[in-house]
Each structure stands twice: as C-alpha cells, then as structure tokens.
Motif scaffolding. Structure first.
Motif, PDB file in Angstrom:
ATOM      1  N   SER A   1       0.870  -1.203   0.000  1.00  0.00           N
ATOM      2  CA  SER A   1       0.000   0.000   0.000  1.00  0.00           C
ATOM      3  C   SER A   1       0.903   1.249   0.000  1.00  0.00           C
ATOM      4  O   SER A   1       2.066   1.182   0.400  1.00  0.00           O
ATOM      5  CB  SER A   1      -0.892   0.010   1.242  1.00  0.00           C
ATOM      6  OG  SER A   1      -0.100   0.219   2.371  1.00  0.00           O
ATOM      7  N   VAL A   2       0.319   2.377  -0.463  1.00  0.00           N
ATOM      8  CA  VAL A   2       1.076   3.648  -0.487  1.00  0.00           C
ATOM      9  C   VAL A   2       1.498   3.998   0.924  1.00  0.00           C
ATOM     10  O   VAL A   2       2.626   4.418   1.199  1.00  0.00           O
ATOM     11  CB  VAL A   2       0.209   4.772  -1.088  1.00  0.00           C
ATOM     12  CG1 VAL A   2       0.969   6.103  -1.080  1.00  0.00           C
ATOM     13  CG2 VAL A   2      -0.221   4.413  -2.497  1.00  0.00           C
ATOM     14  N   LYS A   3       0.591   3.784   1.833  1.00  0.00           N
ATOM     15  CA  LYS A   3       0.824   4.093   3.240  1.00  0.00           C
ATOM     16  C   LYS A   3       2.025   3.299   3.771  1.00  0.00           C
ATOM     17  O   LYS A   3       2.916   3.857   4.433  1.00  0.00           O
ATOM     18  CB  LYS A   3      -0.449   3.745   4.021  1.00  0.00           C
ATOM     19  CG  LYS A   3      -0.361   3.998   5.494  1.00  0.00           C
ATOM     20  CD  LYS A   3      -1.658   3.561   6.166  1.00  0.00           C
ATOM     21  CE  LYS A   3      -1.491   3.377   7.654  1.00  0.00           C
ATOM     22  NZ  LYS A   3      -2.678   2.772   8.251  1.00  0.00           N
TER      23      LYS A   3
ATOM     24  N   ASP B   1      14.141   8.528   9.380  1.00  0.00           N
ATOM     25  CA  ASP B   1      14.223   8.771  10.814  1.00  0.00           C
ATOM     26  C   ASP B   1      15.366   7.981  11.454  1.00  0.00           C
ATOM     27  O   ASP B   1      15.905   8.377  12.492  1.00  0.00           O
ATOM     28  CB  ASP B   1      12.895   8.399  11.499  1.00  0.00           C
ATOM     29  CG  ASP B   1      11.791   9.373  11.101  1.00  0.00           C
ATOM     30  OD1 ASP B   1      12.130  10.429  10.496  1.00  0.00           O
ATOM     31  OD2 ASP B   1      10.604   9.092  11.362  1.00  0.00           O
ATOM     32  N   ALA B   2      15.705   6.864  10.847  1.00  0.00           N
ATOM     33  CA  ALA B   2      16.759   6.027  11.412  1.00  0.00           C
ATOM     34  C   ALA B   2      18.140   6.595  11.110  1.00  0.00           C
ATOM     35  O   ALA B   2      19.114   6.297  11.792  1.00  0.00           O
ATOM     36  CB  ALA B   2      16.645   4.605  10.850  1.00  0.00           C
TER      37      ALA B   2
ATOM     38  N   ALA C   1       1.439  12.578   4.326  1.00  0.00           N
ATOM     39  CA  ALA C   1       0.235  12.982   3.591  1.00  0.00           C
ATOM     40  C   ALA C   1       0.560  13.465   2.179  1.00  0.00           C
ATOM     41  O   ALA C   1      -0.254  13.298   1.262  1.00  0.00           O
ATOM     42  CB  ALA C   1      -0.491  14.076   4.362  1.00  0.00           C
ATOM     43  N   SER C   2       1.751  14.070   1.994  1.00  0.00           N
ATOM     44  CA  SER C   2       2.073  14.567   0.657  1.00  0.00           C
ATOM     45  C   SER C   2       3.249  13.832   0.029  1.00  0.00           C
ATOM     46  O   SER C   2       3.654  14.140  -1.085  1.00  0.00           O
ATOM     47  CB  SER C   2       2.372  16.061   0.730  1.00  0.00           C
ATOM     48  OG  SER C   2       3.564  16.246   1.455  1.00  0.00           O
ATOM     49  N   GLY C   3       3.826  12.902   0.774  1.00  0.00           N
ATOM     50  CA  GLY C   3       4.959  12.161   0.262  1.00  0.00           C
ATOM     51  C   GLY C   3       6.170  13.032   0.061  1.00  0.00           C
ATOM     52  O   GLY C   3       7.029  12.753  -0.774  1.00  0.00           O
TER      53      GLY C   3
ATOM     54  N   TYR D   1       7.629   3.084   5.387  1.00  0.00           N
ATOM     55  CA  TYR D   1       8.944   2.446   5.296  1.00  0.00           C
ATOM     56  C   TYR D   1      10.019   3.501   4.993  1.00  0.00           C
ATOM     57  O   TYR D   1      11.054   3.557   5.632  1.00  0.00           O
ATOM     58  CB  TYR D   1       8.914   1.360   4.202  1.00  0.00           C
ATOM     59  CG  TYR D   1      10.276   0.719   3.985  1.00  0.00           C
ATOM     60  CD1 TYR D   1      10.765  -0.254   4.887  1.00  0.00           C
ATOM     61  CD2 TYR D   1      11.078   1.080   2.912  1.00  0.00           C
ATOM     62  CE1 TYR D   1      12.012  -0.819   4.694  1.00  0.00           C
ATOM     63  CE2 TYR D   1      12.331   0.514   2.717  1.00  0.00           C
ATOM     64  CZ  TYR D   1      12.787  -0.437   3.614  1.00  0.00           C
ATOM     65  OH  TYR D   1      14.019  -0.983   3.414  1.00  0.00           O
ATOM     66  N   ILE D   2       9.667   4.366   4.019  1.00  0.00           N
ATOM     67  CA  ILE D   2      10.625   5.420   3.648  1.00  0.00           C
ATOM     68  C   ILE D   2      10.862   6.357   4.841  1.00  0.00           C
ATOM     69  O   ILE D   2      11.987   6.709   5.159  1.00  0.00           O
ATOM     70  CB  ILE D   2      10.106   6.207   2.430  1.00  0.00           C
ATOM     71  CG1 ILE D   2      10.075   5.301   1.197  1.00  0.00           C
ATOM     72  CG2 ILE D   2      10.969   7.448   2.166  1.00  0.00           C
ATOM     73  CD1 ILE D   2       9.331   5.844   0.012  1.00  0.00           C
TER      74      ILE D   2
END
Lengths: 449, 78
Positions: A8-10, A21-22, A90-92, A15-16
């Motif tokens: 899913s896009v979500k 953040d990592a 929300a906007s990628g 994941y990205i």
C-alpha cells in the motif's frame, strides 16, 4: 507480512519515513540557505522553502520553536537552520523540520531590532511631536525598574539628593528574562492609573539579551500610550533600545534619568536667593527714587518758606475787612435817615375821613345788593310757573285727550302718506291704548306731495 | 507638606512672576512693596521647603497598594 506482492502507499511511505528517521545524519542537521515562499500561519507555524542556486528544500518550523526566533523571517534572507529531515506522509514530501533559525551575517537581535525600529518609525511612534513635556517640579515620581540592583539605588539616591520634595513610588518590575516584557507593560500601565508627574523606566547595563525586553513591541507601545511623560534609562550610555526611541526623554544612565526628572535643590536655593536679591534691588531702588523725589519737592522754595505762600492772602483779607466795615456803617446811616423821613410823612397823613366815607358806602351797597337779590328770586319763580303751564298745554297726551291719535309704521311716526304703502301694518296709538291696522288705500291730498 | 498649604512649584512660579513684574519697572510704590512682601514670603516658603525638605517618601507598589520600601540609601535618607 502479506502474501500480496503489492504494497500500500501508506506502507511504502511509512517504510521510507522509517529510513529517514533512522539515519543519524538526518536526525540533527545544520543547513544554510536562502528563505523563499515564507508563510507565517496564524497559529505561529512558519512554512518556507530553503534554497540555493541549485536545490530547493521545503521546510516548516512549528510555533513552539518559532517563538524563540528573534527576528521576523522574510524571503530573501540567508539563514542558518538546525533541525531534522523527515517525511510528511500525507504529501509524500520530505522536508526540513527546523528547531532553530538564525540569520546569517548580521545578528538576529540586531535584525529584530532594526525591523521593529523601522516599523514603529513608519507608524510615527518616534516623532518629536508625540514627545510630552516634563514637569518642572514633579510632585510624584513613578519608577519602573527592578526592586533590587544598582539602577533603583542610583535613581532613588539621586532623586533624594537633588530634590527631596518629590515622592517616589517604585513599581517593582522584572526587567530581564522570561516574563520581563509583560512585567514592564504591567508596571507602566499600573503607574498610569496613579497620580504621577513623571515616570522613569530603567535598568542597569547588560548584554543585548539582558536588555531585550526593552526592544519588544509591547513595551514600545505601552510607553507610547503612557499618559505620564516617560524618561527611559536603559543600560549604559552606548546601549540604545526601542524603548529609548519611543520615550519622551532618553537618559544615558539611571542616575542621569533621575537628574533629568527633577531640578537640583542647590540650584533652586540659589535661584530663590537670586530672586530675593533681584526683588530687593528693584524695590529699594524704587523707594530711593521716591525718597529723592520727595526731598527735591520738600526743599523747593514754596515748601521751605510756607509764610510766603499765604502772605498776600493775609493782606487781601485785611483790606477786604476794612472796606466791609466802612461800607456797612455808611449803609446803616443812610437807612436810618430814610426811615425818619418816611415816618414823618406817614404821621402827617392819617386817612380817618376816608375810612368813615367808605363805611357809609359799604352799608349802602349791601342794602342794594339785598334788594336786587330779592327781586331776582321773585322774577325767576314767576318764570318757572309760567313754563310749567306752557309745558302742560303742549303735552301730546293732552292733544290725544282731544281725539287725536298717532300712527306708527315700523316704530316710526307716520307724518306723510308717502311713508306708507298699501298692505303696511300700522300701529295707531290713542290716549288709552293702541290699534293694529292694515293700509288699504292711499289718497294723497290735493297739492300734497 | 501639611504645614504649608502652598505647593512648592506654585510658590516658585508665583515668585518668578513677582520678580518679573517688579523688574518691568512700572509698578506703583505701594504695589511694589506689597509684591516685595509677598515675594519675600514666597521665597521663604521655597527656601524652607528646600532646606527642611523632609525625607523623601519612597514607597513601593505592592498589590496595587503603596508600602514603604526597604531600599537602603547609604544613610542619606531615613
């Protein structure tokens, strides 16, 4: 994990985001760039794009962090930002989340100072026409400063030494750190509710950060709105704050502010004694002048020898008295002579004969008067009875007694046939009553008209 | 300042006015003397007020009320 090979896009976006953040490099980045598309939201969040001549990066600074920015971010400014990079799901979009922002080149405080100064100058808050005049002899002085520290001591000691006539009221105020702006605003407003002639706003020296509250817009506005003239004394001589620009008088130091607020007692004492000697000089001068004038007059000839003034009058009075006596004596003599002559003349002509003759004449005349009056009365009485008889004979009632009657038409006596026409109602008055009749025929007599 | 009804600044301004009037020079003698007397009274009031000025009333606003302050003034006041 699902067996479905499609994400899913979500899920992919999550994941990205996790990857971003990592990454320890992205968790705390320092980045320099030019601001563009700056939008400050009403909530206080700042949205912007950070760019250089090659790349662009969207950024956001939330209001909690934005509060600590001293200046107003504007497009075109080069800024140093510390923050982290993450993904807005929300906007990628990945974007820079700014924690702090500093202007590159000139200091932030300087920038903020210049921005506010320019804004308030444009509004006219620094115009000389708004500056209130300070009272010459203030009775009550409000001091807005910290309760402890050198500034308050300097101010109060100077006020006391120079001019102990004034009352001083201290408004203990937080002048630096969190809450200082509000505290200063509150104190100035409170002072404006009281009866004060002048208001000193001050604090001692310190770093630009220490003095910062005096560069806040709220402080500038409350000073501008103050009903009481404000003397500002902030920092040292070299420090200038927005509050200094907007106040009615700027003092280089707190001590100087106190000196500007009140006159010096010593100078006033000198002035009072100076007034005294000036008054004395003027008044004693006037008195001396008048004294001299008086001396001049009293030493003049007529006042020194007053008898010369009235000597001619004495002579005139004496002469007049003499001639008066002479004249009255002569007058008396003449009067006596005249009296004597008249008296003799009178005695030689006593008119006894004439009196007797006149008495006889009076008696004769009164006798004739009585006779004439009697005659007149008799004659008038006869005339009256004759008139009564004539009147009786002429009475219309007497005539009606003999058979005559009087016709009336509309209240008027009918004297001629021409007064009536056939059909008229006539009233005929007779000796013992009236008769109503209607005219049948009119026959004028021959030769009648 | 309860013992003298006139305020210092009023007294000072009246004194200045009297000096000005007298120095204009066309004041009749009686009036000049009256003014002088009044001026001397005012000057005494100003002088006394300045010389014998009582300790300055230093107060502090606390909860909207004035309370005496405890600021030390190197023995110059109080």
């Amino acid at each position: 994990m699902s067996t479905d090979p499609y994400l899913s896009v979500k899920a992919l976006t999550k994941y990205i985001k996790k990857k971003f953040d990592a990454d320890p490099h992205l968790r705390d980045v320092y980045v320099k760039g030019e601001l563009s598309n700056v939008k400050i939201h009403t909530s206080g969040h700042i949205y912007f794009t950070l760019k250089d001549n090659v790349a662009r990066l969207p950024g956001v600074m939330f209001s909690a962090s934005a509060k600590s920015v001293k200046f107003k971010p504007e497009s075109g400014m080069t800024v140093l930002i510390r923050g982290d990079v993450s993904v807005y799901e929300a906007s990628g979009q990945y974007q820079l989340y700014a924690q702090s922002m500093q202007s590159d080149g000139i200091g932030d405080y300087y920038l903020a100072f210049e921005q506010l100064k320019e804004k308030l100058a444009k509004e006219g808050l620094f115009n000389a026409s708004h500056k209130k005049e300070l009272p010459r002899f203030p009775k009550r002085i409000a001091v807005v400063t910290a309760q402890t520290g050198a500034a308050v001591r300097d101010i109060i000691i100077t006020l006391y030494r120079r001019y102990p006539l004034a009352d001083v009221v201290l408004f203990p105020t937080l002048v630096q750190g969190t809450g200082a702006t509000q505290s200063i605003v509150k104190s100035i407003q409170a002072a404006n509710k009281g009866e004060f002639d002048v208001l000193i706003v001050g604090r001692g020296g310190g770093s630009i950060e220490d003095l910062w509250a005096f560069n806040e817009e709220a402080v500038a506005r409350v000073i501008f709105d103050s009903r009481i003239p404000v003397i500002s004394a902030i920092g040292h001589e070299t420090d200038t704050t927005i509050a200094d620009f907007v106040s009615d008088l700027r003092a280089p130091t707190p001590t100087a502010a106190a000196e500007l607020a009140v006159p010096s007692q010593a100078e006033l004492l000198e002035r009072v004694s100076n007034y005294r000697s000036r008054m004395y000089r003027v008044v004693s001068g006037t008195v001396n002048q008048q004294k001299q004038a008086l001396n001049r007059y009293t030493s003049s000839l007529p006042l020194s020898y007053p008898e010369r003034l009235y000597r001619p009058f004495i002579e005139r009075v004496e002469r007049a008295t003499e001639s008066l006596q002479r004249e009255s004596l002569q007058h008396l003599k003449r009067s006596q002579e005249r009296y004597r002559t008249l008296d003799q003349q009178l005695k030689s002509r006593v008119p006894l004969q004439r009196i007797r003759q006149s008495e006889t004449e009076v008696a004769e005349l009164s006798r004739r008067l009585d006779y004439q009056l009697d005659q007149l009365l008799k004659s008038r009485s006869q005339q009256l009875s004759s008139a009564i008889r004539t009147l009786d004979a002429l009475s219309p009632l007497k005539i009606m007694d003999r058979g005559y009657s009087i016709p009336y038409v509309e209240g008027a006596v009918v004297k001629s046939v021409s007064q009536v026409k056939a059909g008229d109602r006539l009233t005929i008055a007779m000796k013992d009553g009236t008769v109503q009749t209607i005219v049948n025929e009119i026959n004028p007599a021959n030769g009648g008209d | 300042m309860a013992e003298k009804k006139i305020m210092f600044n009023d007294a000072m301004e009246q004194l200045e006015e009297i000096v000005r009037q007298l120095e204009q020079g066309d004041v009749p003698l009686e009036q000049a003397l009256t003014l002088y007397q009044k001026g001397m009274e005012l000057s005494k009031i100003c002088h006394d007020k300045l010389q014998n000025a009582e300790s300055q009333l230093v107060t502090m606003m606390k909860d909207g009320k004035e309370v005496p302050t405890d600021i030390e003034m190197d023995g110059n006041a109080k």
